[in-house]
Design a protein around this motif. Structure first.
Motif, PDB file in Angstrom:
ATOM      1  N   GLN A 246       0.843  -1.195   0.000  1.00  0.00           N
ATOM      2  CA  GLN A 246       0.000   0.000   0.000  1.00  0.00           C
ATOM      3  C   GLN A 246       0.877   1.243   0.000  1.00  0.00           C
ATOM      4  OE1 GLN A 246      -3.023  -0.459  -0.610  1.00  0.00           O
ATOM      5  NE2 GLN A 246      -3.119  -2.658  -0.120  1.00  0.00           N
TER       6      GLN A 246
ATOM      7  N   ARG B 270      -1.910   6.334   2.048  1.00  0.00           N
ATOM      8  CA  ARG B 270      -3.108   5.649   2.526  1.00  0.00           C
ATOM      9  C   ARG B 270      -2.986   5.295   4.001  1.00  0.00           C
ATOM     10  NH1 ARG B 270      -5.868   0.279  -0.126  1.00  0.00           N
ATOM     11  NH2 ARG B 270      -6.472   1.849  -1.654  1.00  0.00           N
TER      12      ARG B 270
ATOM     13  N   SER C 272      -8.868   1.058   2.081  1.00  0.00           N
ATOM     14  CA  SER C 272      -8.952   2.358   1.416  1.00  0.00           C
ATOM     15  C   SER C 272      -9.559   3.353   2.396  1.00  0.00           C
ATOM     16  CB  SER C 272      -9.812   2.273   0.153  1.00  0.00           C
ATOM     17  OG  SER C 272     -11.175   2.164   0.488  1.00  0.00           O
ATOM     18  N   ASN C 273      -9.121   4.596   2.301  1.00  0.00           N
ATOM     19  CA  ASN C 273      -9.593   5.617   3.244  1.00  0.00           C
ATOM     20  C   ASN C 273     -11.108   5.787   3.195  1.00  0.00           C
ATOM     21  OD1 ASN C 273      -6.799   7.437   1.939  1.00  0.00           O
ATOM     22  ND2 ASN C 273      -6.765   6.053   3.690  1.00  0.00           N
TER      23      ASN C 273
END
Length: 406
Positions: free
Chosen positions: A248, A252, A286-287
């Motif tokens: 990642q 993030r 994911s945010n």
């Protein structure tokens, strides 16, 4: 004096798909623009006439011709069929492999057989990841030796390839793999941790060395900024708990850490405990997903009468619930409530939401039939391992049979 012109016939080789045009000597100079569409040609000319001879030129332009598609190798197809490969599956997975001029299916077969793989496993590997056929024997041998620095036996590697052929064959950059292995060992990751990375998140080793260095350095900075004095141990714990974090972006992970601290009003010490403990697993979400799922959880529990503090305690004790989307979370809550399990019991035992709805329903039915009162008894056994749960159920059924016998 009129100069004679001799125009040669244009040809379009079928296998090459190229239009070749010869411009003769002593022809007036022309500046041309050619525009080709997929179904028609449109040609525009703007000519400048120069009264001088020009030399002979050769130029070519690619034509988009359906008839010029590369032909599949009959030898390759015969080899694969003989090996038991599911050719239709392989073509759907990676069709471009079948248009290559050179493949190494026989060398791949020989190599894997020498490592203990069965013919059936080899056929399965090629069916699911045909790009494996493009690796040379030298590259395969080098990569295998690198994997053996992490995995203890050839048969273990074969078992990994059987589960996920992409993990081994996805990249052919062996030098990058070697550098990543050396780097990850150098930052304190154990043999066990690297083995977990290799089996769970093999893309870690396909990352550029620089990307992995950036994430490790970022995690160290987070550790020190939160007042912890063991950045190596901190990095090791997070990567072991969440092997996907290295694939990642640092952006993030940073955004997720900031959200967790803000959403739950955590001080540095509390945040440290969370992110290198139970919260490590959700750092690669994911945010948007993290924010959306947390909002859904709050709204659903508020509707059932829970307080802000109860919701906070519920999520912090089991951050994995943030993986659950709105529908799945609501369906599981509804399933439990329909079986007379109270929301307060759920708040105290958030781990039961790790089980699937079908597992929850079947276990509830079995426990009720065994005389277990879920409304007043401990419900944590709904999330126990199958072995532990079966032992408990057997004990309950035995006890009930004794009572009925008396």
């Amino acid at each position: 004096m009129q100069s004679s012109l001799s125009l040669r016939q244009m040809s379009i080789p079928k296998g090459l798909g190229y239009l070749t045009i010869m411009a003769p000597r002593n022809l007036l100079y022309m500046r041309s623009n050619f525009l080709f569409g997929s179904r028609c040609w449109m040609i525009r000319f703007s000519a400048e006439v120069l009264l001088k001879s020009v030399s002979f030129r050769l130029f070519s332009m690619k034509c988009d011709n359906a008839d010029s598609e590369p032909l599949e190798s009959e030898e390759l197809l015969n080899n694969l069929l003989t090996m038991g490969v599911d050719v239709d599956m392989a073509k759907k997975r990676q069709p471009g492999v079948f248009n290559r001029r050179g493949t190494n299916e026989q060398n791949l077969k020989t190599f894997l057989l020498s490592k203990g793989a069965s013919k059936e496993v080899i056929a399965s590997i090629i069916s699911r990841y045909p790009r494996a056929m493009t690796r040379t024997p030298e590259s395969l041998s080098y990569r295998w030796d690198l994997w053996r620095r992490i995995v203890t036996s050839d048969l273990e590697i074969v078992a990994i390839l059987e589960r996920s052929p992409e993990s081994f064959f996805r990249s052919s950059n062996n030098l990058n793999l070697e550098k990543n292995i050396e780097f990850l060992y150098s930052v304190g990751l154990t043999h066990k941790c690297l083995c977990r990375l290799l089996t769970s998140a093999p893309r870690t080793f396909s990352n550029s060395l620089e990307l992995n260095k950036q994430m490790v350095e970022f995690l160290r900075e987070v550790c020190l900024s939160l007042g912890h004095n063991d950045p190596t141990g901190f990095v090791r714990k997070i990567i072991f708990k969440n092997p996907f974090i290295l694939i990642q972006s640092t952006k993030r992970v940073k955004t997720n850490i900031e959200f967790l601290q803000s959403a739950f009003n955590l001080n540095n010490e509390q945040l440290l405990v969370l992110i290198h403990g139970p919260g490590a697993k959700i750092l690669d979400l994911s945010n948007d997903c993290m924010r959306r799922n947390y909002t859904n959880i709050k709204e659903r529990l508020f509707s059932l009468g829970c307080t802000t503090e109860e919701i906070r305690k519920f999520v912090l004790s089991c951050p994995d619930v943030i993986f659950l989307g709105e529908k799945k979370f609501s369906d599981k809550i509804d399933c439990l409530i329909e079986e007379k399990i109270s929301i307060s019991q759920i708040i105290e035992n958030p781990r039961i939401l790790d089980s699937s709805i079908s597992t929850l329903k079947s276990r509830i039915k079995e426990l009720v039939n065994a005389g277990y009162n879920l409304s007043t008894s401990n419900i944590s056994l709904l999330s126990w391992s199958q072995k532990r749960y079966n032992a408990k159920l057997k004990k309950l059924n035995t006890g009930q049979n004794v009572v009925l016998g008396n």
